[in-house]
Design a protein around this motif. Structure first.
Motif, mmCIF file in Angstrom:
data_model
loop_
_atom_site.group_PDB
_atom_site.id
_atom_site.type_symbol
_atom_site.label_atom_id
_atom_site.label_comp_id
_atom_site.label_asym_id
_atom_site.label_seq_id
_atom_site.Cartn_x
_atom_site.Cartn_y
_atom_site.Cartn_z
ATOM 1 N N ASP A 1 -4.277 10.488 -4.995
ATOM 2 C CA ASP A 1 -4.594 9.456 -4.711
ATOM 3 C C ASP A 1 -4.715 9.164 -2.842
ATOM 4 O O ASP A 1 -3.610 9.144 -2.707
ATOM 5 N N PHE A 2 -5.859 8.578 -2.527
ATOM 6 C CA PHE A 2 -4.889 8.239 -0.656
ATOM 7 C C PHE A 2 -4.582 7.050 -0.826
ATOM 8 O O PHE A 2 -3.368 7.287 -0.272
ATOM 9 N N ALA A 3 -5.128 6.058 -1.181
ATOM 10 C CA ALA A 3 -3.672 4.673 -1.317
ATOM 11 C C ALA A 3 -3.639 4.247 -2.496
ATOM 12 O O ALA A 3 -5.216 3.992 -3.726
ATOM 13 N N ILE A 4 -2.515 3.615 -3.238
ATOM 14 C CA ILE A 4 -2.553 3.083 -4.635
ATOM 15 C C ILE A 4 -1.833 1.355 -4.358
ATOM 16 O O ILE A 4 -1.111 1.249 -3.427
ATOM 17 N N CYS A 5 -2.886 0.127 -4.505
ATOM 18 C CA CYS A 5 -1.941 -1.102 -3.921
ATOM 19 C C CYS A 5 -2.097 -1.661 -5.447
ATOM 20 O O CYS A 5 -1.993 -1.556 -5.952
ATOM 21 N N SER A 6 -1.144 -2.309 -4.861
ATOM 22 C CA SER A 6 -0.615 -3.931 -5.370
ATOM 23 C C SER A 6 -1.312 -4.445 -6.085
ATOM 24 O O SER A 6 -1.069 -4.940 -7.035
ATOM 25 N N HIS A 7 -2.576 -4.846 -6.069
ATOM 26 C CA HIS A 7 -3.807 -5.575 -6.696
ATOM 27 C C HIS A 7 -4.409 -5.000 -7.762
ATOM 28 O O HIS A 7 -5.734 -5.425 -7.900
ATOM 29 N N HIS A 8 -4.034 -3.902 -8.186
ATOM 30 C CA HIS A 8 -4.842 -2.985 -8.981
ATOM 31 C C HIS A 8 -6.018 -2.385 -8.189
ATOM 32 O O HIS A 8 -7.131 -2.598 -8.967
ATOM 33 N N VAL B 1 1.129 -1.208 0.152
ATOM 34 C CA VAL B 1 0.404 -0.100 0.440
ATOM 35 C C VAL B 1 0.667 1.020 -0.283
ATOM 36 O O VAL B 1 1.847 1.420 0.426
ATOM 37 N N ASP B 2 0.536 2.281 -1.298
ATOM 38 C CA ASP B 2 1.684 2.975 -1.051
ATOM 39 C C ASP B 2 0.078 4.330 -0.924
ATOM 40 O O ASP B 2 -0.599 4.825 -1.932
ATOM 41 N N LEU B 3 0.850 5.296 0.083
ATOM 42 C CA LEU B 3 0.095 6.512 0.714
ATOM 43 C C LEU B 3 0.495 7.651 0.004
ATOM 44 O O LEU B 3 1.767 7.516 -0.810
ATOM 45 N N GLY B 4 -0.337 8.691 -0.546
ATOM 46 C CA GLY B 4 0.023 9.390 -1.174
ATOM 47 C C GLY B 4 -1.384 10.617 -0.847
ATOM 48 O O GLY B 4 -2.434 10.759 -0.017
ATOM 49 N N ILE B 5 -0.979 12.180 -1.838
ATOM 50 C CA ILE B 5 -1.882 13.373 -1.759
ATOM 51 C C ILE B 5 -2.578 13.131 -2.588
ATOM 52 O O ILE B 5 -3.620 13.184 -2.798
ATOM 53 N N THR C 1 1.904 -4.559 3.957
ATOM 54 C CA THR C 1 2.976 -3.602 3.327
ATOM 55 C C THR C 1 2.818 -1.807 3.643
ATOM 56 O O THR C 1 2.172 -1.703 2.194
ATOM 57 N N ILE C 2 3.206 -0.959 4.100
ATOM 58 C CA ILE C 2 3.228 -0.096 4.113
ATOM 59 C C ILE C 2 4.499 0.665 4.719
ATOM 60 O O ILE C 2 5.482 -0.004 4.991
ATOM 61 N N LEU D 1 5.908 2.320 -16.066
ATOM 62 C CA LEU D 1 4.375 2.074 -14.765
ATOM 63 C C LEU D 1 4.394 2.803 -14.016
ATOM 64 O O LEU D 1 4.866 4.342 -14.355
ATOM 65 N N ASP D 2 2.931 3.341 -13.774
ATOM 66 C CA ASP D 2 2.622 4.427 -12.797
ATOM 67 C C ASP D 2 3.615 4.149 -11.821
ATOM 68 O O ASP D 2 4.270 4.079 -11.239
ATOM 69 N N ARG D 3 4.124 5.347 -11.767
ATOM 70 C CA ARG D 3 5.048 5.970 -10.204
ATOM 71 C C ARG D 3 4.404 5.183 -9.167
ATOM 72 O O ARG D 3 5.412 4.547 -7.891
ATOM 73 N N ASP D 4 3.087 5.654 -8.869
ATOM 74 C CA ASP D 4 2.806 5.343 -7.478
ATOM 75 C C ASP D 4 2.562 3.616 -7.100
ATOM 76 O O ASP D 4 2.351 2.877 -6.842
ATOM 77 N N PHE D 5 1.760 2.826 -8.785
ATOM 78 C CA PHE D 5 1.789 1.687 -8.363
ATOM 79 C C PHE D 5 2.968 1.050 -8.630
ATOM 80 O O PHE D 5 2.566 -0.725 -8.092
ATOM 81 N N ASN D 6 3.856 1.120 -9.317
ATOM 82 C CA ASN D 6 5.198 0.733 -8.984
ATOM 83 C C ASN D 6 6.140 0.817 -7.886
ATOM 84 O O ASN D 6 6.508 -0.592 -6.760
ATOM 85 N N ALA D 7 5.730 1.331 -6.712
ATOM 86 C CA ALA D 7 6.074 2.343 -5.788
ATOM 87 C C ALA D 7 4.894 1.010 -4.172
ATOM 88 O O ALA D 7 6.087 0.240 -3.758
ATOM 89 N N SER D 8 4.178 0.787 -5.159
ATOM 90 C CA SER D 8 3.446 -0.424 -4.102
ATOM 91 C C SER D 8 3.625 -1.954 -4.520
ATOM 92 O O SER D 8 4.403 -2.348 -3.797
#
Length: 384
Positions: free
Chosen positions: A192-199, A186-190, A283-284, A364-371
């Motif tokens: 979007d609140f949360a971008i998860c690895s399971h799309h 789970v990648d937290l951001g501003i 994982t956070i 890939l999308d930056r936040d999705f890659n981080a997740s």
């Protein structure tokens, strides 16, 4: 196992008057202890304990002045003194800052009621018996279990509404579930609140039309209250009525409470959605929220996301369902690593929203890659 329940209560006029009186006395005693303890420390160099202050208050101070302190519950007054004592101890340990006096408009004071007699804190489906208040009606019927043993309760006021928090002893039930997939990052951001690895992506609730409309209304009502203070600050006492200003303050408090409840419930919704997917682990990352709040350009957006409450609620739910909660270090380069070949891209600006690997040309999308990097992280700390 001890579990806390918080719900709204409905009070009659006599009970409201008693709650206001108790809260006012507790606030006065708390502030009196802070000023007395600070003066005692400057004169003697020693800390005035809450026990010594309580003895002085009961045997010396209330016999000479402030007789009305005796009109409320002594346990509530003693609890406010102990809260001030604990605040000073946290300050001396370096955990917290120097305690400040409490103000009436901030509504920070809560009234504590312990169980003194066997007939106190009896819970029924629609009501509860509170010491010095009597039977109080619950707004949510059946929310507090009637068979639970209640040891203490706390009554608080916010935005002209009253809330009850009770501490109950209930049987511990371990809810185990079989994992469906290996884990979630789970990648937290501003944005979007949360971008998860399971799309799965959770949008920012503060960008919705409903919240923006409430914030705009809040800004308007705050300006109206500010004008009221500016117009009346130079007038003499008795030349104007403060009733309208108090009503305007309640309007502002209600809007603040509504926004806080919307954000809190959205965080709970996100956590429940994550837990319902039945992962083996979540994982956070350890965000430096305090450092982000120092940036005046993003401080308001970061504060509205409620990252700390998300971590707190997620920890509680993972512990309840037996899910392993992992946390990586705040210096872990989750955004700069390629999730396929693990190549680190040294230069990656914030304006680049798509991650392109220099080695394997993965895009890939930056936040999705981080997740994904958080999901497959090998160095982490287990929280639950």
């Amino acid at each position: 196992m001890k579990k806390a329940y918080r719900t709204e209560i409905l009070l009659n006029e006599k009970q409201q008057q008693k709650v206001h009186q108790t809260i006012g006395v507790c606030r006065y005693v708390y502030n009196l202890y802070l000023t007395t303890a600070q003066k005692h420390y400057k004169d003697t160099g020693k800390h005035l304990s809450g026990y010594d202050f309580s003895k002085w208050l009961n045997h010396v101070h209330t016999k000479q002045t402030d007789f009305w302190i005796k009109d409320v519950s002594s346990k509530a007054v003693k609890k406010s003194i102990m809260n001030g004592d604990q605040a000073f101890k946290n300050f001396f340990k370096g955990i917290a800052q120097l305690p400040k006096v409490k103000k009436k408009k901030h509504q920070e004071v809560k009234t504590y009621f312990p169980k003194n007699n066997p007939t106190d804190l009896l819970v029924e489906r629609h009501r509860i018996k509170i010491p010095t208040l009597g039977w109080v009606q619950l707004k949510e019927y059946g929310y507090i279990p009637s068979n639970a043993k209640v040891s203490s309760c706390t009554v608080s006021q916010k935005a002209n509404r009253y809330y009850l928090s009770v501490l109950c002893e209930v049987e511990q039930k371990q809810e185990s579930q079989i994992p469906v997939h290996d884990g979630i990052g789970v990648d937290l951001g501003i944005t979007d609140f949360a971008i998860c690895s399971h799309h799965q992506t959770f949008k920012n609730i503060n960008q919705t039309q409903k919240v923006k409309k409430l914030e705009k209304n809040l800004k308007r009502q705050q300006r109206k209250m500010s004008r009221s203070y500016e117009l009346n600050k130079n007038r003499k006492r008795g030349e104007f009525c403060a009733k309208n200003r108090q009503q305007q303050l309640i309007k502002v408090q209600k809007l603040h409470a509504r926004l806080a409840n919307i954000r809190k419930e959205y965080v709970r919704l996100v956590v429940n959605q994550l837990v319902k997917t039945k992962p083996a682990y979540i994982t956070i990352e350890d965000l430096n929220v305090k450092g982000l709040m120092k940036n005046r350009h993003v401080s308001k957006a970061v504060a509205g996301q409620r990252f700390y409450y998300f971590k707190e609620w997620l920890t509680s739910k993972c512990k309840q369902y037996g899910i392993e909660l992992r946390q990586v270090d705040r210096f872990y380069p989750s955004s700069k690593l390629c999730s396929y070949c693990e190549h680190k891209k040294v230069k990656l600006s914030l304006s680049e929203r798509n991650f392109t690997c220099d080695t394997c040309d993965t895009e890939l999308d930056r936040d999705f890659n981080a997740s994904l990097n958080l999901k497959y992280a090998k160095e982490y700390t287990v929280l639950t």
